[in-house]
Design an enzyme around this catalytic site. Sequence first.
Site, short mmCIF file in Angstrom:
data_model
loop_
_atom_site.label_atom_id
_atom_site.label_comp_id
_atom_site.label_asym_id
_atom_site.label_seq_id
_atom_site.Cartn_x
_atom_site.Cartn_y
_atom_site.Cartn_z
N SER A 1 0.48 -0.79 -0.45
CA SER A 1 -0.07 0.24 0.29
C SER A 1 0.97 0.87 -0.02
O SER A 1 1.62 1.59 -0.91
CB SER A 1 -0.52 0.06 1.32
OG SER A 1 -1.89 1.33 1.14
N HIS B 1 -7.05 -5.81 -2.32
CA HIS B 1 -5.89 -4.73 -1.70
C HIS B 1 -4.79 -5.48 -0.80
O HIS B 1 -3.91 -5.65 -1.08
CB HIS B 1 -6.60 -3.49 -0.58
CG HIS B 1 -5.35 -2.41 -0.82
ND1 HIS B 1 -4.68 -1.89 -2.07
CD2 HIS B 1 -4.48 -2.06 0.52
CE1 HIS B 1 -4.11 -1.05 -1.33
NE2 HIS B 1 -3.87 -0.97 0.35
N ASP C 1 -9.13 -4.95 -5.81
CA ASP C 1 -8.27 -3.53 -5.42
C ASP C 1 -9.28 -2.30 -4.72
O ASP C 1 -9.79 -2.14 -5.93
CB ASP C 1 -7.22 -3.09 -5.34
CG ASP C 1 -6.63 -2.59 -4.19
OD1 ASP C 1 -6.90 -2.06 -3.45
OD2 ASP C 1 -5.15 -2.40 -4.09
#
Length: 435
Positions: free
Chosen positions: A242, A369, A334
Amino acid sequence: MDRKQCCVKLSVQPSRGLMDEKFIVLVQNALPGSQLTIRALHQCEDGHSWEAFGHYTADTTGTINVSEDPSIRGTYSGVEQMGLLWSLRPIPGSKPGLRMRKKNIQTPMEVTISVYQGHQTEGFADLVPLSGVVVERWYMAPGVRRIPVTEGGLTAALFLPLGPGPFPGLLDLYGLGGELVEYRAALLASHGFASMAIDYLTSKFTIETGKMVDRQYFETAYRVLQQHPQVCKSRIAMIGLSFGTSITLKMAIYSEIIKLSAAVCISGTHVQPVDGSVEEILRFPYKNVGKTRFSEKDEVICRDLMLPIPTDPSLKADVGRLQCPLLLLVGEDDQNWPTQESALNIKEMMAQAGNSHLLTVLSYPNAGHLIEPPYTPHTRSSNFRPAGMPEKVMCLWGGQTVEHSRAQEDAWKKILVFLRENLYGDRNPTLFSHL
């Protein structure tokens, strides 16, 4: 309970293993053709309990082998050797928005695996199991050492593999949640990499001064790792998830101090103000906060905040300048970051610059994600408070449980291969497959 069922035997091998190691669950001495439920129960360090279960039918010898026999229904179905782990979910009645993460990696994740008569779906607390086994799942292999790092103002933890070394080094960065997240670094050390987990958003420096760290913080971490006597200073990589990918790319491309042998970017983007500080990169997406969407369950969807991918070169890390191999991991569902669009643009930029031979992209349909180490339970959404923000929100991460779990297992294997090839080369790392 049928007397003939009272001698049911349940075994799990290995009963003590690494988090990424498969186990074999075997039920024996059951009545041939009997219906049984195999359940896993785990209580997290935060006190919340998680469960997974499958419905099985014993064969003509009274045996069930979870590695070979299909679950008819439950939290997973079909032949799923590790379904009792990756399909773990909060027990009924739990508060919404939970996410399972190991805090103290010096203790194991303990999972109680039990077998029950009949096909059960609820009320397990009131049932008496036919048999049960406690399984330990570790992030740290025997001999791996955890060393707190405060040198140079760092808030970090270094994990050293068993043996004299020198070992290749890794800097491990998680995302916007902050805190010192150690479990991935510990598991990587269990596979032969000297791995340093870094807290860079809620570090002691930030707590004491109210200021965010800058580039020098990561360069200090690199130097500390590089100068450790058990680390091979010419073979160091970074891995980020991330927002950690934003920092990884910034350091890999623009730092004159950090010279990486490889970089792994999981669920991230290259979109950032090129000349921006860490704080400016952090705040950049919020300029488009009006693009925030909400799911039918009122979960926050942030992926549009950096779309469309800018054409302005000052708003994208210049991946064409990368000089080390880059592995990108993309979850195609995601809902938090525009990882798929970013990967396509990175591929184009590197092709134009002539360094596309350094790029490997792994893209997974219906993965979300949070691509974590294998058998980590899939979290489609959870309560989340970005560092520096006053309140938690229910964040939609995306992914479908089966596909996401497959992606985690495949991605982890390929991350290890990528790191071995680029950090060890022809040398063979000492691997710890059993505890």
